[in-house]
Design an enzyme around this catalytic site. Sequence first.
Site, PDB file in Angstrom:
ATOM      1  N   GLY A 285       0.827  -1.205   0.000  1.00  0.00           N
ATOM      2  CA  GLY A 285       0.000   0.000   0.000  1.00  0.00           C
ATOM      3  C   GLY A 285       0.860   1.253   0.000  1.00  0.00           C
ATOM      4  N   SER A 286       0.351   2.286   0.678  1.00  0.00           N
ATOM      5  CA  SER A 286       0.938   3.628   0.532  1.00  0.00           C
ATOM      6  C   SER A 286       2.365   3.761   1.050  1.00  0.00           C
ATOM      7  CB  SER A 286       0.055   4.649   1.244  1.00  0.00           C
ATOM      8  OG  SER A 286      -1.203   4.675   0.611  1.00  0.00           O
ATOM      9  N   VAL A 287       2.827   2.839   1.890  1.00  0.00           N
ATOM     10  CA  VAL A 287       4.222   2.959   2.343  1.00  0.00           C
ATOM     11  C   VAL A 287       5.178   2.842   1.161  1.00  0.00           C
ATOM     12  CG1 VAL A 287       3.910   2.215   4.743  1.00  0.00           C
ATOM     13  CG2 VAL A 287       4.248   0.499   2.967  1.00  0.00           C
ATOM     14  N   ASN A 288       4.671   2.289   0.047  1.00  0.00           N
ATOM     15  CA  ASN A 288       5.515   2.131  -1.139  1.00  0.00           C
ATOM     16  C   ASN A 288       5.684   3.450  -1.902  1.00  0.00           C
ATOM     17  OD1 ASN A 288       7.018   0.279  -2.770  1.00  0.00           O
ATOM     18  ND2 ASN A 288       5.454   0.485  -4.355  1.00  0.00           N
TER      19      ASN A 288
END
Lengths: 123, 578
Positions: B292-295
């Site tokens: 998800g958004s941590v990428n």
Amino acid sequence: MSAPRRAARKTARVPKRRRPPLRVVHPPRASGPRRLPFMIACFFLVGSLVVAVVSVQALIAQSSFRMQKLTQRNAELSQASGQLQLQIAQLSAPGRIAEEARRLGYALPGPGQLQTLTVGGRP
Amino acid sequence: MTAAKVRATTSRRRLVALFVVLTLGLSAILVRLLQLQVRDARTYRTLAWAQRVRTIDLPASRGSILDRNGQELALSLPARAVYAQPQLVSDPGGEARKLAAALGLAAADVRTVFKKPDPFVYLARGVDPATAAALERLDLPGIGFLPETKRYYPGGALAPQLLGFVGVDGTGLAGLEQQYQTVLAGRPGHEIVEADPRGVLIPQGENVDVPPVPGENLMLTIDRQIQFRAQASLAAAVKANRAKGGTIVVLDPSTGEILAMADFPWFDPNSFGTANWGAIRNRAVTDAYEPGSVNKIVTAAAALQEGFLKLNQRLKVPDYLQLYSKVFRDTHVHPLQQMTLADILAYSSNVGTIKVAQRLGPDLLYEYLQRFGLTRTTGLGFPGESAGILPSPGQWSGTSMGTIPLGQGIAVTPLQMASVYATIANGGVWVAPRLLQGTVGPDGTFRPAPGSATRRVISSENAKALTRMLAYAVEVGTGQQAQIPGYWVAGKTGTARKVKADGTGYEVGKYIASFIGFAPAGHPAVVVAAVLDEPATVYGGIAAAPLFRDVAQFALDRLRVPPARKLPLPAHAIRTNG
């Protein structure tokens, strides 16, 4: 005349002697006292060797038993040491300490209650 | 013939007869002697040897596993295996009763063992030596004992997926126990002794002693206090968020040393036989998930490093964007906004991230995903370590430039993702994570493990800029619940839909929430990746950020990291919501 005949005549001319009277002949006295020390020496030598061999064997056997006992003792002590090491590890485990602390009413410091200060450049 | 002559003749005959008898007798003895001493010599020598000489196997002591401060996480102690030779058991009922009472077994089970046709059956393994000695004194016919060792994990369920466990035969079956089997196991020895039937050693008899070589101790990078706290916080977070499970990874960004690693649910390796298979896996390393958004940090880093975007450059970001058949939306409805890269990260704008990624193109995006280590294993060597899943740009579809920058359509392990943030924290240098500090030999000599592989991914200037952006995300963006009083925290939230187990699509209403960050942002000492599986509250900023905060704060206290003055926020950031 042949030599054998001359010898025979010569013998015939020798007068007969009287047989000497019989008497008791004692064994030579010197032989007894000379053998005894030798036998005693042999006896002591053989005896000491036997005693020495038996003693050495006994010592070896004793050492063997002692070694066996020490080996067993060593194993027992190693086992006890291992058990104590395990006990220390179990007693110092964070889970147990936390449980014990909770039981005694202690709690971890909340946010901001614990601060690391730098003194002389070192925390 | 005179009487004398008759007597002489008889006597001669007797002598001849005696000579013949003696000759025959001696010949028979000679023949038998040849049979015994020459023809069958080897057989009898072997029989005699087997009767007197005993070979005692001496198992090698398995090395301990220690934490970074030398505290035991796993250790072995001598034990005995109790076995039965059923055909030699003379009183099955009586012996079964005695054995069952001593070994804590059911007498009926022992009797069943005695009925088996096998010549050798184990009754119990890892029996305490004192119990075995007491049983041995009973001198039960058909019951024997073998030396072995038993593995203990004194912390119970402390880092179980990491440590793994050992089978009854002393072989590592999972985790580090499996990975370092050859180092830990040592080499067994044996002792050949000559003993009488009572077992007493015969002095000066055969005595060959080949001592066992103990295994080496492993000194890990794990700190058991941080590990315990991480597990306690993880369990509490799972419970508070009614999650299915969770993962936590704590590492030192400058050395790559893993300080803690845990997955909930876990198990007690002292009784691993009762554990669920799912609880045994070290999912921080073996299981890949859509991050998800941590990428999004990878897209931002690539754009900065390649000069496609300046720090103060503003992009016009709507709240939705259509790529081919798919519409991508931001989590909140908003009008067309001016956003810098810092804002895009801070508010985790999906549309803004896709617009940045479009400037990069698939090849550069893929290259940076590779450079951050998301296409291969970390090199930890942990059994079953996953390399993640990332298709090459040739296999990407039209919507991949929308999904992959957002951490969808890509699968990574929590450790891989933690390494990405460690790279930012470490000034742009990727350091291979490691679990082993070194080994301690039987003589107490410490041999350090080879140093971690490193490679520069982005410049230190860009790493600093990204750090400020991540700190901005914690200060005013989605990661506010990760703030730690007195410390400057940098990090990013992540919320990703959960992929079905068969990979055919997404589970409905199931998410993975995460927060990955580091502190203090100025001089990072710890990187913490907190991942929750199917939490009731799906947002990483709400579900996982508090878990990050708890663990990071404890780690900072534990490592005596003093509070650091907060640095100014990125001047180029626009407080779009502020």
